[in-house]
Design an enzyme around this catalytic site. Structure first.
Site, mmCIF file in Angstrom:
data_model
loop_
_atom_site.group_PDB
_atom_site.id
_atom_site.type_symbol
_atom_site.label_atom_id
_atom_site.label_comp_id
_atom_site.label_asym_id
_atom_site.label_seq_id
_atom_site.Cartn_x
_atom_site.Cartn_y
_atom_site.Cartn_z
ATOM 1 C CG ASP A 1 9.814 -0.936 -5.308
ATOM 2 O OD1 ASP A 1 10.921 -0.542 -5.143
ATOM 3 O OD2 ASP A 1 9.572 -1.928 -5.087
ATOM 4 C CD GLU B 1 13.564 -1.615 -1.918
ATOM 5 O OE1 GLU B 1 14.094 -2.194 -2.922
ATOM 6 O OE2 GLU B 1 13.963 -1.939 -0.903
#
Length: 417
Positions: free
Chosen positions: A293, A336
């Protein structure tokens, strides 16, 4: 459940989620919901739900809410409640919605789980395009726009229509010959085509799809159907299905590939992880999973704009793909959040790969116009365990490892084996 537990609870939901009161005010929202509706983090809380609903749909929404609170059952995801949502910037987006009633501190609230339905809508549109293309091709066959040939086994004579040489890309005056078709056939398909043509009297009812390489180098897909003619004659119908195959490939790619990054999407991730879990349970063949992430990604979007954010995700995906073996796959899970599935690899080698990914992203300079930004990622690693009961267990552990990485210092790797 208490009110102060709502934020923690919603953060565990993998999709966008809201909690709404009977007065239709948003009581709580997770970060995915903020992102879906284009709101700064935390900005949806205390807003009227109707600001997220197109004006034309608000009256129907009010009627649905009144009916929902009169019934006792929840509405599950994918059960048909597909609506248009409205982002704060006014853009509309198709959404699939699950509703469930919950009790929090003696209040009756509604939990709303939302998924972006754009992919399904796009697939329906592409399916309609494919159906329309198929209908046009069927009409072309009706008016004689296909190539045909006829073979007379008694006279050992072959004739064909002018469309056959057009399909093959050769002059119309070329002598009809099935050997010529076989010569242009792709080498991988040629044995099947020759076997078909060598047994024509036994072939009626057979349909074969194969590729040809035209003299100009163009590769075309052909579907050839064999049928009985009159007497000892055999009829063959040749149809160029390249357009159909291209659209099928496009549909297949768009159902499994993330448009922004070119990596596999969440749907393909679930398929592949489920398959790897089956291999583990049957063959004891383990798999390592890396989740990662981006750190403080919201700052990139806020300071440099979403175009730069998209550019970071796109270029980083290329960097990660360059670190993988042919047998490894990378996926964009949403926003993301990303994952890598690597087979036949222990935690040690998985960690080496994760470190390469981490350091490569950290070293990169992401450019858009005159702007340059840097980014880092936090990574988590896990493997299947004998105690796992389904393929999602490894996902939960990898997600926990990412959480540990972010809690520690970010831009680091953690393992929850």
């Amino acid at each position: 459940m208490k009110n102060n537990d709502l934020d923690w609870w919603l953060d565990l939901v993998p999709d966008a989620a809201l909690v709404v009161g009977q007065d239709q005010m948003v009581v709580a929202a997770n970060a995915r919901a903020d992102a879906m509706f284009g709101a700064p983090q935390g900005a949806l809380r205390s807003r009227a739900l109707e600001v997220l609903i197109p004006e034309a749909s608000r009256q129907a929404h009010r009627q649905h809410v009144a009916g929902f609170f009169r019934q006792q059952t929840c509405r599950a995801m994918g059960s048909g409640l597909r609506l248009q949502g409205q982002r704060l910037d006014g853009q509309l987006r198709p959404m699939d919605i699950m509703l469930n009633r919950i009790q929090v501190a003696n209040q009756e609230l509604t939990m709303v789980v939302i998924r972006d339905d754009s992919e399904r809508v796009a697939m329906v549109k592409l399916g309609d395009e494919l159906a329309a293309t198929t209908a046009r091709l069927a009409r072309a066959q009706e008016v004689g726009g296909l190539g045909w040939w006829e073979y007379d086994s008694d006279g050992q004579r072959l004739i064909w229509s002018p469309m056959v040489p057009a399909i093959l890309g050769v002059p119309e005056e070329v002598e009809p010959s099935l050997a010529l078709v076989a010569e242009q056939c792709h080498q991988d398909d040629r044995p099947h085509l020759r076997a078909l043509h060598q047994n024509l009297m036994k072939a009626p009812g057979t349909c074969l799809t194969y590729r040809i390489r035209r003299p100009d180098g163009e590769l075309r897909w052909i579907r050839e159907t064999i049928d009985h003619g009159t007497g000892n004659r055999v009829l063959g119908v040749m149809r160029d299905i390249t357009t159909e195959k291209t659209l099928e490939d496009r549909l297949r790619a768009e159902s499994t590939i993330d448009d922004l990054t070119g990596l596999y999407n969440r749907k393909q991730f679930n398929r592949d992880l489920k398959s790897r879990y089956a291999d583990y349970t049957r063959l004891n063949r383990n798999t390592s999973m890396i989740m990662y992430d981006f750190d403080h990604f919201k700052n990139i979007n806020d300071c440099h704009g979403h175009l730069m954010g998209d550019n970071v995700l796109r270029q980083a995906a290329e960097i990660v793909a360059g670190q993988l073996r042919a047998s490894d796959n990378a996926y964009r899970l949403g926003g993301e959040e990303f994952a890598i599935i690597i087979g036949n690899t222990g935690p040690g080698d998985a960690r080496k790969l994760a470190e390469r990914v981490r350091s490569s992203v950290e070293a990169a300079r992401f450019r858009l116009g005159d702007s340059i930004v840097r980014a880092t990622v936090s990574l988590g690693i896990s493997q299947f365990r004998a105690s796992d009961t389904n393929f999602e267990d490894i996902f939960r552990r990898a997600d926990e490892a990412v959480y540990q990485s972010k809690s520690a210092s970010r831009n680091t790797v953690r393992v929850v084996a």
